[in-house]
Design a protein around this motif. Structure first.
Motif, PDB file in Angstrom:
ATOM      1  N   VAL A 107      -9.988 -49.876   3.635  1.00  0.00           N
ATOM      2  CA  VAL A 107     -11.173 -50.479   3.009  1.00  0.00           C
ATOM      3  C   VAL A 107     -11.301 -51.907   3.526  1.00  0.00           C
ATOM      4  O   VAL A 107     -10.343 -52.685   3.462  1.00  0.00           O
ATOM      5  CB  VAL A 107     -11.061 -50.454   1.471  1.00  0.00           C
ATOM      6  N   THR A 108     -12.478 -52.259   4.049  1.00  0.00           N
ATOM      7  CA  THR A 108     -12.642 -53.614   4.606  1.00  0.00           C
ATOM      8  C   THR A 108     -12.911 -54.641   3.505  1.00  0.00           C
ATOM      9  O   THR A 108     -12.460 -55.771   3.601  1.00  0.00           O
ATOM     10  CB  THR A 108     -13.772 -53.680   5.646  1.00  0.00           C
ATOM     11  N   HIS A 109     -13.668 -54.251   2.465  1.00  0.00           N
ATOM     12  CA  HIS A 109     -13.900 -55.165   1.351  1.00  0.00           C
ATOM     13  C   HIS A 109     -14.474 -54.398   0.163  1.00  0.00           C
ATOM     14  O   HIS A 109     -14.902 -53.250   0.290  1.00  0.00           O
ATOM     15  CB  HIS A 109     -14.804 -56.334   1.750  1.00  0.00           C
ATOM     16  N   ALA A 128      -3.196 -42.652   1.095  1.00  0.00           N
ATOM     17  CA  ALA A 128      -2.826 -44.052   0.851  1.00  0.00           C
ATOM     18  C   ALA A 128      -4.073 -44.909   1.027  1.00  0.00           C
ATOM     19  O   ALA A 128      -4.844 -44.707   1.974  1.00  0.00           O
ATOM     20  CB  ALA A 128      -1.759 -44.482   1.845  1.00  0.00           C
ATOM     21  N   VAL A 129      -4.298 -45.826   0.099  1.00  0.00           N
ATOM     22  CA  VAL A 129      -5.457 -46.720   0.193  1.00  0.00           C
ATOM     23  C   VAL A 129      -4.967 -48.096   0.630  1.00  0.00           C
ATOM     24  O   VAL A 129      -4.161 -48.728  -0.055  1.00  0.00           O
ATOM     25  CB  VAL A 129      -6.196 -46.837  -1.153  1.00  0.00           C
ATOM     26  N   ILE A 130      -5.433 -48.531   1.794  1.00  0.00           N
ATOM     27  CA  ILE A 130      -5.018 -49.817   2.342  1.00  0.00           C
ATOM     28  C   ILE A 130      -6.186 -50.789   2.191  1.00  0.00           C
ATOM     29  O   ILE A 130      -7.299 -50.515   2.650  1.00  0.00           O
ATOM     30  CB  ILE A 130      -4.612 -49.657   3.825  1.00  0.00           C
ATOM     31  N   LEU A 149      -0.981 -47.097  -3.138  1.00  0.00           N
ATOM     32  CA  LEU A 149      -1.688 -48.352  -2.876  1.00  0.00           C
ATOM     33  C   LEU A 149      -0.874 -49.259  -1.946  1.00  0.00           C
ATOM     34  O   LEU A 149       0.273 -49.590  -2.252  1.00  0.00           O
ATOM     35  CB  LEU A 149      -1.989 -49.076  -4.190  1.00  0.00           C
ATOM     36  N   ILE A 150      -1.448 -49.625  -0.828  1.00  0.00           N
ATOM     37  CA  ILE A 150      -0.794 -50.557   0.100  1.00  0.00           C
ATOM     38  C   ILE A 150      -1.693 -51.790   0.185  1.00  0.00           C
ATOM     39  O   ILE A 150      -2.743 -51.769   0.835  1.00  0.00           O
ATOM     40  CB  ILE A 150      -0.587 -49.917   1.486  1.00  0.00           C
ATOM     41  N   THR A 151      -1.293 -52.841  -0.521  1.00  0.00           N
ATOM     42  CA  THR A 151      -2.088 -54.068  -0.543  1.00  0.00           C
ATOM     43  C   THR A 151      -1.792 -54.886   0.713  1.00  0.00           C
ATOM     44  O   THR A 151      -0.622 -55.101   1.049  1.00  0.00           O
ATOM     45  CB  THR A 151      -1.751 -54.906  -1.789  1.00  0.00           C
ATOM     46  N   VAL A 152      -2.836 -55.306   1.396  1.00  0.00           N
ATOM     47  CA  VAL A 152      -2.647 -56.127   2.608  1.00  0.00           C
ATOM     48  C   VAL A 152      -3.464 -57.404   2.475  1.00  0.00           C
ATOM     49  O   VAL A 152      -4.419 -57.480   1.689  1.00  0.00           O
ATOM     50  CB  VAL A 152      -3.062 -55.349   3.881  1.00  0.00           C
ATOM     51  N   ARG A 153      -3.072 -58.398   3.261  1.00  0.00           N
ATOM     52  CA  ARG A 153      -3.746 -59.699   3.191  1.00  0.00           C
ATOM     53  C   ARG A 153      -4.399 -60.061   4.516  1.00  0.00           C
ATOM     54  O   ARG A 153      -5.203 -60.992   4.591  1.00  0.00           O
ATOM     55  CB  ARG A 153      -2.722 -60.769   2.816  1.00  0.00           C
TER      56      ARG A 153
END
Ligand SMILES: [Zn+2]
Ligand SMILES: [Zn+2]
Length: 318
Positions: A107-109, A128-130, A149-153
């Motif tokens: 997901v970009t935003h 998996a949702v990144i 859920l894979i949270t990225v910054r």
């Protein structure tokens, strides 16, 4: 003797026909195939792993962002018109008609044309949702399990089985003449049902570089980028945001093509009017897209551009 020769010729012809047929009907092993889902949505598969980017199948008659379109004013559109305060309701039938499986959703935003369908897709496929903290908080509100859920910054470079993924810090389209729209972060602790407004805080914007053994695909979810974050990348395929707000950016296509070393293939994304159903004519959007095609032709004459048709497979050369 003569009949035997004829016999051989016939066999040979049959072989040629059947080989050609097999090539047409079946993907080669490991062949990477892309499909455009509309808005900024894509399905990318190598035959083993299916990756979705900003999958948005519902195409609700939703509110337009400021400066982003005409909203519900499409003549003859009898669908329910959504307000920001309405409950965000994905079109389950539309999603299920087109999405059978997914291993990853990038997901970009967190705007509704990128996120509305993702909770249902995640719960249905266990993908998996990144995405950003904002994206993951929307997933949590719908009960998507934490281990999906894979949270990225932005800045991560992760190895997965069969591909690697570099998360590229990016910025949102300069909507409404360079005024960011709804750029807050979706907070933790929300519980579904959520309103459209609640699933619409941008929460920061990312781009993704997906590296398969034979192809590198750079995917943007809108009409902007941070030049220093993409300079030196060498993707052979780029999903480039081609909506009208790109014209607010200085030398948008020129800098992009130079920084990416003139990629072999550009696929315009986020150029259609996502407030319309799949069946509606996209003629005005297609006409507006012509100036983007010209920009790329000038900036990178050897780059091939394919204007994608909804759900039509685009196989990459082996
Ligand atoms: Zn957006
Ligand atoms: Zn968007």
């Amino acid at each position: 003797m003569k009949s035997c020769l004829l016999c051989f010729a016939f066999t040979l012809a049959a072989l040629v026909v059947s080989t050609t047929h097999a090539q047409e009907s079946a993907a080669k092993p490991d062949q990477v195939i892309l499909k455009y889902l509309g808005a900024a949505g894509w399905e990318i598969t190598d035959g083993t792993t299916t990756i979705l980017i900003d999958p948005y199948l519902s195409r609700i008659n939703g509110p337009a962002p400021p400066g982003g379109g005409s909203g519900h004013s499409i003549a003859g559109d009898t669908r329910r018109a959504y307000k920001w305060t309405d409950i965000a309701t994905p079109d389950i039938a539309a999603i299920d008609a087109h999405i059978q499986r997914a291993d990853f959703v990038l997901v970009t935003h967190t705007h509704y044309d990128h996120i509305l369908d993702v909770p249902h897709i995640a719960l249905k496929t266990h993908a998996a949702v990144i995405g950003t903290e904002s994206t993951e908080n929307v997933m949590r509100a719908y009960g998507v399990p934490e281990d999906q859920l894979i949270t990225v910054r932005g800045g991560e470079d992760y190895q997965f089985r069969g591909f690697s993924l570099r998360v590229i810090p990016s910025i949102h389209s300069p909507l409404d003449h360079k005024h960011y729209f709804s750029s807050a972060t979706a907070p933790p602790g929300m519980k579904a049902p959520l309103t459209l407004q609640q699933i619409h805080p941008e929460g920061g914007t990312l781009a993704y570089l997906i590296r398969f053994p034979e192809h590198q695909i750079l995917a943007f979810g809108g009409m902007n980028y941070i030049e220093r974050e993409i300079a030196g990348l060498e993707p052979d395929v780029v999903l480039v945001g081609a909506g009208a707000s790109r014209k607010e950016i200085y030398d948008y296509s020129g800098r992009l093509m130079r920084d990416l070393h003139y990629p072999a293939l550009v696929l315009p994304t986020h150029w259609d009017n996502f407030l319309l159903s799949y069946e509606a004519s996209q003629q005005p959007a297609l006409e507006a897209l012509q100036s983007f095609l010209q920009e790329i032709a000038v900036a990178s004459p050897k780059t091939k551009v394919i204007v994608p048709k909804y759900f039509q497979p685009i196989p990459l050369a082996k």
